[in-house]
Design a protein around this motif. Structure first.
Motif, short mmCIF file in Angstrom:
data_model
loop_
_atom_site.label_atom_id
_atom_site.label_comp_id
_atom_site.label_asym_id
_atom_site.label_seq_id
_atom_site.Cartn_x
_atom_site.Cartn_y
_atom_site.Cartn_z
N ALA A 77 0.81 -1.22 0.00
CA ALA A 77 0.00 0.00 0.00
C ALA A 77 0.84 1.27 0.00
N GLY A 78 1.95 1.28 -0.70
CA GLY A 78 2.77 2.49 -0.80
C GLY A 78 3.70 2.68 0.37
N GLY A 79 3.93 3.93 0.72
CA GLY A 79 4.85 4.25 1.80
C GLY A 79 6.29 4.31 1.30
N ILE A 80 7.16 4.63 2.21
CA ILE A 80 8.59 4.74 1.87
C ILE A 80 9.24 3.37 2.00
N VAL A 81 9.91 2.94 0.93
CA VAL A 81 10.59 1.65 0.89
C VAL A 81 12.06 1.92 0.59
N THR A 82 12.93 1.49 1.50
CA THR A 82 14.37 1.66 1.27
C THR A 82 15.14 0.50 1.88
N ALA A 83 16.21 0.12 1.22
CA ALA A 83 17.18 -0.78 1.84
C ALA A 83 18.00 0.08 2.81
N ALA A 84 18.51 -0.53 3.86
CA ALA A 84 19.43 0.20 4.73
C ALA A 84 20.70 0.48 3.93
N ALA A 85 21.38 1.56 4.24
CA ALA A 85 22.61 1.90 3.54
C ALA A 85 23.65 2.40 4.54
N PHE A 86 24.88 1.94 4.34
CA PHE A 86 26.01 2.35 5.18
C PHE A 86 27.15 2.75 4.28
N ASP A 87 27.86 3.81 4.64
CA ASP A 87 29.10 4.19 3.96
C ASP A 87 30.26 3.67 4.81
N VAL A 88 31.03 2.74 4.24
CA VAL A 88 32.13 2.10 4.96
C VAL A 88 33.44 2.60 4.37
N SER A 89 34.34 3.06 5.24
CA SER A 89 35.61 3.57 4.75
C SER A 89 36.70 3.35 5.80
N ASN A 90 37.91 3.63 5.38
CA ASN A 90 39.06 3.56 6.28
C ASN A 90 39.95 4.76 5.98
N SER A 91 40.39 5.42 7.05
CA SER A 91 41.21 6.62 6.88
C SER A 91 42.69 6.31 6.66
N LEU A 92 43.10 5.04 6.87
CA LEU A 92 44.50 4.68 6.70
C LEU A 92 44.77 4.22 5.27
N SER A 93 45.85 4.69 4.72
CA SER A 93 46.27 4.25 3.40
C SER A 93 46.75 2.80 3.48
N GLY A 94 46.36 1.98 2.52
CA GLY A 94 46.80 0.60 2.45
C GLY A 94 45.83 -0.40 3.04
N CYS A 95 44.77 0.06 3.70
CA CYS A 95 43.82 -0.87 4.33
C CYS A 95 42.93 -1.57 3.31
N ASP A 96 42.97 -1.11 2.06
CA ASP A 96 42.22 -1.83 1.01
C ASP A 96 42.86 -3.19 0.73
N TYR A 97 44.03 -3.46 1.29
CA TYR A 97 44.68 -4.77 1.17
C TYR A 97 43.84 -5.85 1.86
N TYR A 98 43.19 -5.48 2.97
CA TYR A 98 42.39 -6.41 3.75
C TYR A 98 40.93 -6.33 3.33
N PRO A 99 40.31 -7.42 2.91
CA PRO A 99 38.88 -7.36 2.59
C PRO A 99 38.06 -7.08 3.85
N VAL A 100 36.90 -6.52 3.66
CA VAL A 100 36.00 -6.22 4.77
C VAL A 100 34.88 -7.26 4.78
N ARG A 101 34.59 -7.79 5.95
CA ARG A 101 33.50 -8.75 6.12
C ARG A 101 32.39 -8.05 6.88
N ILE A 102 31.16 -8.31 6.45
CA ILE A 102 30.00 -7.77 7.14
C ILE A 102 29.28 -8.91 7.85
N ARG A 103 28.88 -8.67 9.08
CA ARG A 103 28.09 -9.64 9.83
C ARG A 103 26.74 -9.01 10.14
N LEU A 104 25.68 -9.67 9.67
CA LEU A 104 24.32 -9.18 9.85
C LEU A 104 23.60 -10.02 10.90
N PRO A 105 22.54 -9.48 11.49
CA PRO A 105 21.81 -10.28 12.48
C PRO A 105 21.04 -11.42 11.82
N ASN A 106 20.72 -12.44 12.60
CA ASN A 106 19.85 -13.51 12.11
C ASN A 106 18.41 -13.02 12.06
#
Length: 175
Positions: free
Chosen positions: A79-108
């Protein structure tokens, strides 16, 4: 002549060499910070909440909001209304951290409270569970989260929210 004692010694040296090789392989390249330092500088900022929109609660079933923000139903009338997926901006301020992949853990599951209770489950995310950050320090990677909402027949109408935000955990992992 190779004796049993010599074979065992050779096997022990081989195992030690394997452990040393694994330890050396686990070291990041020069100029890359340690994983713990990257974890300490990893940030996730919520951009928008997960919203299932409005629906008529006479028929029970599942309402799914995908990571793309589209809504699908297997029972309840939308019946309408606002529909959105949750959104997060994930970043790292240190140079070189893109070497390590990031894992996300969501609730059950997450309980939504209102005039009655409902449950959200089957949380999904995009990009997938292991993703690589931008090589530019501080440049965010947008992560979207969708889920299923379970509604019963004659669900009481009203506004439903989680008592506390559902927990989403981001951590760096070894490549």
């Amino acid at each position: 002549m190779i004796t049993t004692k010599t074979r065992l010694r050779w096997l022990a040296y081989t195992l030690i060499a394997c452990f040393v090789a694994d330890a050396i392989a686990a070291q990041p390249p020069p100029g890359v910070p340690k994983r713990n330092d990257c974890d300490n500088n990893l940030t996730a900022v919520k951009v928008q909440d997960l919203s299932f929109g409005d629906y008529v609660g006479t028929t029970g079933g599942t309402i799914t909001v995908t990571t793309a923000g589209t809504r699908i139903t297997s029972g309840p009338e939308l019946a309408g209304g606002i529909v959105t997926a949750a959104a997060f901006d994930v970043s790292n301020s240190l140079s070189g951290c893109d070497y390590y992949p990031v894992r996300i853990r969501l609730p059950n599951t997450a309980t939504l409270s209102g005039p009655a209770n409902m449950t959200a489950n089957n949380f999904t995310n995009d990009p997938p569970s292991l993703f690589i950050l931008s090589p530019t320090p501080g440049a965010p990677t947008r992560v979207y989260v969708g889920a299923d909402l379970i509604s019963i027949n004659n669900q009481t109408g009203g506004t439903y929210i989680t008592a506390a935000p559902f927990q989403v955990v981001f951590r760096h992992r070894q490549p």
